[in-house]
Design an enzyme around this catalytic site. Structure first.
Site, PDB file in Angstrom:
ATOM      1  CB  SER A 250      -1.304   0.090   0.860  1.00  0.00           C
ATOM      2  OG  SER A 250      -1.739   0.602   1.261  1.00  0.00           O
TER       3      SER A 250
ATOM      4  CG  ASP B  74      -6.142  -3.894  -3.351  1.00  0.00           C
ATOM      5  OD1 ASP B  74      -6.378  -3.311  -2.910  1.00  0.00           O
ATOM      6  OD2 ASP B  74      -4.760  -4.063  -3.277  1.00  0.00           O
TER       7      ASP B  74
ATOM      8  CG  HIS C 285      -5.027  -3.256   0.357  1.00  0.00           C
ATOM      9  ND1 HIS C 285      -4.476  -2.425  -1.105  1.00  0.00           N
ATOM     10  CD2 HIS C 285      -5.089  -1.650   1.068  1.00  0.00           C
ATOM     11  CE1 HIS C 285      -3.923  -1.693  -0.550  1.00  0.00           C
ATOM     12  NE2 HIS C 285      -3.873  -1.901   0.811  1.00  0.00           N
TER      13      HIS C 285
END
Ligand SMILES: *[C@@H]1O[C@H](CO)[C@@H](O)[C@H](O)[C@H]1NC(C)=O
Ligand SMILES: *[C@@H]1O[C@H](CO)[C@@H](O)[C@H](O)[C@H]1NC(C)=O
Ligand SMILES: *[C@@H]1O[C@H](CO)[C@@H](O)[C@H](O)[C@H]1NC(C)=O
Ligand SMILES: *[C@@H]1O[C@H](CO)[C@@H](O)[C@H](O)[C@H]1NC(C)=O
Ligand SMILES: *[C@@H]1O[C@H](CO)[C@@H](O)[C@H](O)[C@H]1NC(C)=O
Length: 310
Positions: free
Chosen positions: A175, A234, A297
């Protein structure tokens, strides 16, 4: 420049085995041998960046996690060389470690956990970086999260890279952490090969910048070898170009190649589950999905939510 390929931490010199030789002749887009294992190993090092035992380490401790977060690493000979916490702006957090089992140096950045991280995520206005590449524009929050803290990290990486001369250097992150790892690799003049693995990394800037990253850190990168892993739908790797409020003012692109995991959350990933997708803004992978699952995610080989008790 000599290219190299990581096979579960074993460095194969590129005279005999180059990324382009392995990936190019496979129209069916098979993964090169060992790449899946490297993705799994580095996903644990990525999850370990969420654990205070690592990012608060004064150095000299083993890379450790809460149960189930980094089980493979617990069986390996590792040492955190330097933890870093809330470097500002951006609350940039992570650790630098040496892996004496696989002979690697690992620089791992944590994803968004704090208000400071989220503030950086929200600074999606782009800034010019003509000294990197003409026409290139980068996300300001990610840029500051790396650049305003880079002096300290670069000095440490260079010092340990000199001490562990034969160890490949791998920058990794999930991320926001993937964004900082990528900018750390791309924006500095390292003068050494850097390997880059990111998981659920957001888009970083405009088309010209995505093109520059692809040329410098793709499978045939001039500065290093880069692997951008995404998972099903995601939302994060596509949010900056999908969000209408953002895209009306700023053009964001994805980098190539993408290693797109197509298996569901909470199931082990096999080679057949990973599609290799070439081309900036190619909609055959994550970018083309028309739904979004926030839980996708946090599932990259293991649970990227990582340590909870910090
Ligand atoms: C990050 O963390 C510190 C706490 O160490 C905080 O004071 C700071 O304001 C935070 N936010 C940003 C944007 O740096
Ligand atoms: C980041 O560093 C630049 C100079 O490199 C400076 O102009 C800017 O104010 C810094 N940003 C923050 C939020 O500290
Ligand atoms: C876009 O901006 C408007 C006005 O600021 C806001 O009401 C809306 O919720 C925003 N939409 C998204 C998807 O963020
Ligand atoms: C996008 O990816 C698909 C699937 O891998 C491939 O067939 C196609 O040629 C790619 N498109 C571009 C423009 O590279
Ligand atoms: C969403 O994508 C799926 C799979 O590609 C497709 O079958 C479906 O028609 C799409 N739905 C919409 C609303 O576009």
């Amino acid at each position: 420049m000599v290219r190299s390929v990581l096979i579960y931490g074993i460095l194969l010199c590129s005279q005999s085995l180059a990324m382009q030789d392995i990936l190019a002749p496979h129209p069916e887009q098979e993964l090169l041998p060992g790449l899946l294992s490297s993705m799994e190993l580095f996903s644990e090092y990525t999850a370990a960046a969420t654990c205070s035992m690592n990012f608060n380490s004064p150095g000299g401790t083993k890379v450790v996690c809460e149960p189930k977060v980094c089980p493979m690493l617990e069986n390996m000979e590792t040492t955190v060389l330097m933890g870093f916490t809330n470097l500002n702006p951006g609350n940039t957090t992570g650790y630098l470690a040496v892996d004496n089992t696989n002979h690697l140096l690992i620089l791992s950045f944590r994803g968004s956990r704090t208000a400071g991280n989220r503030k950086a995520d929200g600074q999606y206005q782009q800034r010019d970086i003509p000294w990197i590449c003409q026409g290139c524009q980068v996300h300001s929050g990610f840029y500051n999260s790396w650049t305003n803290n880079s002096e300290y990290i670069v000095a440490a990486v260079n010092m340990y890279a000199d001490a562990y001369r034969d160890y490949p250097i791998v920058f990794i992150g999930h991320s926001l952490g993937g964004a900082i790892a990528t900018l750390g690799a791309v924006l500095e003049d390292w003068g050494r090969d850097i390997t880059l693995f990111t998981y659920g990394c957001p888009e970083l800037g405009n088309y010209d910048f995505a093109n520059y990253i692809t040329n410098t850190f793709g499978t045939q990168g001039t500065k290093g070898f880069g692997v951008r892993v995404t998972h099903t739908n995601d939302p994060i790797p596509k949010v900056l170009s999908n969000d209408k409020n953002i895209s009306k003012d700023w053009q964001y692109s994805t980098t190539s190649p993408e290693f797109w995991i197509t298996s569901k959350n909470h199931v082990p990933v096999t080679e057949d589950d990973i599609k290799v997708i070439y081309g900036i803004d190619n909609k055959s992978g994550n970018l083309g999905t028309n739904t979004s699952d926030p839980f996708a995610h946090n599932w990259y080989f293991g649970d990227m939510a990582g340590c909870r008790g910090n």
